[in-house]
Design an enzyme around this catalytic site. Structure first.
Site, PDB file in Angstrom:
ATOM      1  N   MET A 188       0.809  -1.214   0.000  1.00 33.13           N
ATOM      2  CA  MET A 188       0.000   0.000   0.000  1.00 33.13           C
ATOM      3  C   MET A 188       0.846   1.269   0.000  1.00 33.13           C
ATOM      4  SD  MET A 188      -3.283  -0.811  -0.011  1.00 33.13           S
ATOM      5  CE  MET A 188      -2.770  -1.989  -1.263  1.00 33.13           C
ATOM      6  N   LYS A 189       2.109   1.200   0.384  1.00 33.89           N
ATOM      7  CA  LYS A 189       3.009   2.367   0.434  1.00 33.89           C
ATOM      8  C   LYS A 189       2.330   3.532   1.152  1.00 33.89           C
ATOM      9  CE  LYS A 189       5.450   1.120  -3.831  1.00 33.89           C
ATOM     10  NZ  LYS A 189       4.557   0.048  -4.323  1.00 33.89           N
ATOM     11  N   LEU A 190       1.855   3.280   2.352  1.00 30.71           N
ATOM     12  CA  LEU A 190       1.095   4.281   3.085  1.00 30.71           C
ATOM     13  C   LEU A 190       1.952   5.505   3.414  1.00 30.71           C
ATOM     14  CD1 LEU A 190      -0.801   1.971   5.602  1.00 30.71           C
ATOM     15  CD2 LEU A 190      -1.668   2.933   3.462  1.00 30.71           C
ATOM     16  N   THR A 250      -3.153   9.066  11.189  1.00 27.68           N
ATOM     17  CA  THR A 250      -3.871   8.399  10.105  1.00 27.68           C
ATOM     18  C   THR A 250      -3.190   7.094   9.721  1.00 27.68           C
ATOM     19  OG1 THR A 250      -4.673  10.522   9.271  1.00 27.68           O
ATOM     20  CG2 THR A 250      -4.723   8.661   7.742  1.00 27.68           C
ATOM     21  N   ARG A 306      14.251  -8.920 -12.788  1.00 24.42           N
ATOM     22  CA  ARG A 306      13.837  -9.466 -14.074  1.00 24.42           C
ATOM     23  C   ARG A 306      14.736 -10.641 -14.437  1.00 24.42           C
ATOM     24  NH1 ARG A 306      10.137  -6.719 -13.146  1.00 24.42           N
ATOM     25  NH2 ARG A 306       9.085  -5.141 -14.415  1.00 24.42           N
TER      26      ARG A 306
END
Length: 239
Positions: A62-64, A70, A179
């Site tokens: 979520m990379k809050l 909050t 990759r």
């Protein structure tokens, strides 16, 4: 046999397609990442189903980032879902708030250092302080560990430097921007192969498109696991 050092990013539009992809991967994969792009497409429901009904590990990406109160409230709410990993931005006030919100749960808080899709020109455009990307990543990782992060998200190019930090002891390094040899780089700029990432100190590598766009996703996943277990990947999993 799956290897939980490989985390497959379910970067598909909705939970239905995510579950379909997980079905194709079957026992080849035990760990999945669900990100913001899936959130409005049933991402939390998919996380619950994969966790509770299929016994998979879940990384909620979520990379809050917000004020401390909050972030703390958001993480406290997410902790009830029995997730394994959750990302927040690596700013110390965010990490401390997330740590409080996680409370006594087993959910690991992972701090984002610098996104693997960014290079120095991108940081300049965002008014980020001078210095090369590696220096900034290292400083942010050290600060995040001091604030209580269980691990960091960083490109494989910085993994060995982070692993050398005293503060990284028993902390996780999770690397996107991975990759297989010969794969399309897509929007990633600081990439390595899975074997190189593990050798550089990563505990887990995150791979999405090279697997879910393959004709045989399970075979593509097994090939990556084989690469991680090749002689040139000499670091064991520390998770």
């Amino acid at each position: 046999m799956s290897d939980d050092r490989l985390i497959v990013a379910l970067d598909v539009p909705n939970a239905h397609l995510g579950l379909e992809l997980a079905g194709k991967l079957g026992d080849a994969i035990s760990f999945y990442k669900i990100g913001l792009g899936m959130l409005t497409g049933g991402g939390l429901a998919l996380a619950n189903e994969l966790k509770l009904e299929h016994g998979k590990r879940i990384f909620l990406d979520m990379k809050l980032f917000d004020i401390g109160a909050t972030v703390e409230a958001a993480v406290r709410g997410l902790a009830q879902f029995d997730l394994d990993f959750l990302t927040v931005h690596g700013d110390p006030h965010v990490v401390r708030a997330a740590r409080e919100g996680a409370g006594g749960s087993d959910m690991k808080i992972l701090a984002v250092t610098v996104l693997t899709s960014l290079d120095r020109s991108d940081l300049d455009a965002s008014q980020i302080r001078p210095g090369n990307v590696e220096e900034i990543v290292l400083a942010r990782a050290d600060a995040a560990f001091a604030a209580g992060a269980d691990g960091v998200i960083a490109s494989p190019h910085e993994a060995s430097m982070i692993r050398a930090l005293p503060s990284s002891y028993q902390r996780l390094i999770v690397t996107p921007g991975v990759r297989p040899a010969g794969a399309d780089l897509g929007d990633q700029k600081r990439v390595m192969t899975p074997a190189e990432a593990i050798a550089n100190g990563a505990d887990h590598v995150v791979v999405g498109r090279p697997i879910h766009r393959a004709d045989d996703p399970a075979a593509a996943a097994r090939a990556i696991v084989a690469e991680m277990n090749a002689p040139q990947a000499q670091r064991p999993n520390r998770a």
